[in-house]
Design a protein around this motif. Structure first.
Motif, mmCIF file in Angstrom:
data_model
loop_
_atom_site.group_PDB
_atom_site.id
_atom_site.type_symbol
_atom_site.label_atom_id
_atom_site.label_comp_id
_atom_site.label_asym_id
_atom_site.label_seq_id
_atom_site.Cartn_x
_atom_site.Cartn_y
_atom_site.Cartn_z
ATOM 1 N N ASP A 198 21.020 40.968 76.036
ATOM 2 C CA ASP A 198 22.329 40.371 75.804
ATOM 3 C C ASP A 198 22.737 39.510 77.007
ATOM 4 N N SER A 230 23.878 40.124 69.859
ATOM 5 C CA SER A 230 24.254 41.352 70.563
ATOM 6 C C SER A 230 25.677 41.789 70.251
ATOM 7 N N THR A 231 26.582 40.831 70.038
ATOM 8 C CA THR A 231 27.951 41.248 69.736
ATOM 9 C C THR A 231 28.064 41.859 68.341
ATOM 10 N N GLU A 243 29.004 40.350 75.853
ATOM 11 C CA GLU A 243 28.401 39.621 74.736
ATOM 12 C C GLU A 243 29.255 38.441 74.284
ATOM 13 N N SER A 291 21.585 35.191 71.960
ATOM 14 C CA SER A 291 21.798 36.490 72.591
ATOM 15 C C SER A 291 23.223 36.970 72.374
ATOM 16 N N GLY A 292 24.202 36.085 72.593
ATOM 17 C CA GLY A 292 25.596 36.466 72.422
ATOM 18 C C GLY A 292 25.931 36.809 70.987
ATOM 19 N N THR A 339 30.751 46.345 76.866
ATOM 20 C CA THR A 339 29.644 45.727 76.133
ATOM 21 C C THR A 339 30.099 44.448 75.452
ATOM 22 N N ALA A 370 20.287 44.832 72.337
ATOM 23 C CA ALA A 370 21.177 45.255 73.422
ATOM 24 C C ALA A 370 20.554 45.013 74.789
#
Length: 409
Positions: A29, A300-301, A107, A296-297, A103, A26
């Motif tokens: 992200d 984190s999603t 993401e 990262s995307g 959030t 998190a």
């Protein structure tokens, strides 16, 4: 209740690591990328201190969240629900749901931008693909268990670290510039906006909620005494190492932008920053940047959706289908991509929304971990409680200042 800590020797702390690395996703992200790159490109090294302060704050609250789960056997949302009336629970869930949407926005949009940079895919299609991959990763967690999910997410964290640290080693900043950025200061309302976004992107509410579940589900609820003390010590190592990695990645983002992008036109977006990195550092470094953003995307999603399901179940005391839960927060992100809103600006503003949700996570967390009735011998030390309330106060004051500057500006 028998826990992993009862089954391993004292020296095997490494076997207990993992939950904090999932929560740490998190903190790296795409919202972090947008906020940190924007801060470095616009203000150079001015806001280096914000990343360091935010990382220390995050480490403290993540440990408190994990401790709550281990000591009480309840997640933070469940504990809030236990001490709230029905209307309060629903209202609390609504604000948490809004934060979850912000959030997901960061993401999914970040993953879509990465797919556009790598494969020239339309942003809307990239958002759909990012959402679909997150469902696949959640299916891995459901079918293979938390340990496998931890390994997958930790692997993606390694990819993220390599992706963003590569450019830092290719063109390192001057040490004097970095040291100068450690002095706390601002430069106008926009710098406060970015600082708040960086804070919201680091001390993320859903990660605070989630860590209590990750620690409990992985380790159980150890008995008071030596097993619990050993597990809490291992948790401190877990959080410390995870935040060290996340902090290094965040710092690298800002330093690379401050070193290579400050004063360069059109670097107020991730796409512009990618083009500038490619022009100044070469295609290979830019490729690593885009791959890090994609990892990262995707990571984190999936972690964000996992947290959202846990928050909903804990507060509403009812389990909902994973697909429904995924769609609820995915729709706003896809709408933003479909109507053509500037994705990088949307990322930064989403982090500001996250910052407003932080006190709702921190206040009950600090109150509960400071309660001798709930925590017994593992209640917070007075210094820990004071630091926790300081963190909540600093974030709240920043938000009030941000509202004032936005209204009067």
């Amino acid at each position: 209740m028998l826990s992993i800590a009862d089954k391993v020797p004292q020296r095997a702390i490494v076997m207990l690591l993992g939950p904090a690395f999932v929560a740490a996703i998190a903190y790296v992200d795409p919202g972090n990328v947008a906020a940190n790159v924007s801060a470095g490109a616009q203000y150079g090294f001015l806001l280096v201190w914000v990343i360091l302060v935010a990382n220390v704050m995050a480490g403290l609250v993540q440990y408190l969240s994990a401790k709550l789960g281990l000591v009480t056997g309840r997640t933070l949302p469940e504990a809030v629900a236990d001490h709230s009336r029905t209307r309060t629970r629903v209202a609390y869930w609504l604000q948490a749901e809004l934060v979850a949407m912000a959030t997901d926005l960061a993401e999914v949009v970040g993953g879509a931008i990465a797919l556009y940079l790598l494969f020239d895919l339309p942003l809307l299609l990239g958002g759909v693909i990012t959402g679909a991959v997150s469902l696949f990763l959640l299916a891995v967690q459901n079918r293979r268990g938390q340990r496998v999910f931890e390994r997958v997410v930790t692997g993606l964290l390694l990819v993220i670290a390599i992706g963003f640290l590569t450019s830092l080693f290719v063109a390192p900043p001057a040490p004097s510039d970095v040291i100068g950025g450690l002095v706390p200061r601002f430069d106008g309302a926009e710098s406060i906006l970015l600082a708040t976004a960086m804070l919201g992107a680091t001390v993320m509410p859903h990660a605070v909620y989630l860590h209590s579940a990750l620690a409990r589900d992985r380790h159980g609820q150890p008995d008071e005494g030596a097993p619990r003390r050993h597990l809490l010590r291992a948790t401190r190592y877990d959080v410390g190492l995870a935040m060290l990695v996340a902090g290094a990645v965040n710092l690298a983002m800002l330093l690379v932008a401050a070193t290579n992008l400050q004063g360069v036109e059109n670097t107020d977006s991730i796409e512009g920053a990618y083009a500038a990195v490619q022009n100044s550092l070469g295609h290979t470094v830019a490729l690593f940047f885009a791959i890090g953003l994609l990892a990262s995307g995707l990571a984190s999603t999936s972690v964000g959706a996992y947290a959202g399901a846990m928050i909903m179940q804990g507060l509403l005391r009812k389990s909902y289908p994973l697909l429904l839960r995924r769609v609820v927060t995915l729709i706003p992100a896809l709408v933003v991509l479909a109507i053509g809103v500037d994705p990088s600006r949307a990322l930064v503003l989403s982090q500001v929304v996250l910052s407003f949700g932080i006190p709702f996570a921190l206040v009950p967390l600090i109150r509960m971990t400071s309660s001798p009735t709930l925590m017994g011998a593992d209640v917070n030390h007075r210094v820990t409680t004071a630091l926790g309330w300081t963190v909540a106060a600093v974030i709240s004051v920043l938000n009030v200042v941000l509202i004032y500057l936005t209204v009067t500006g």
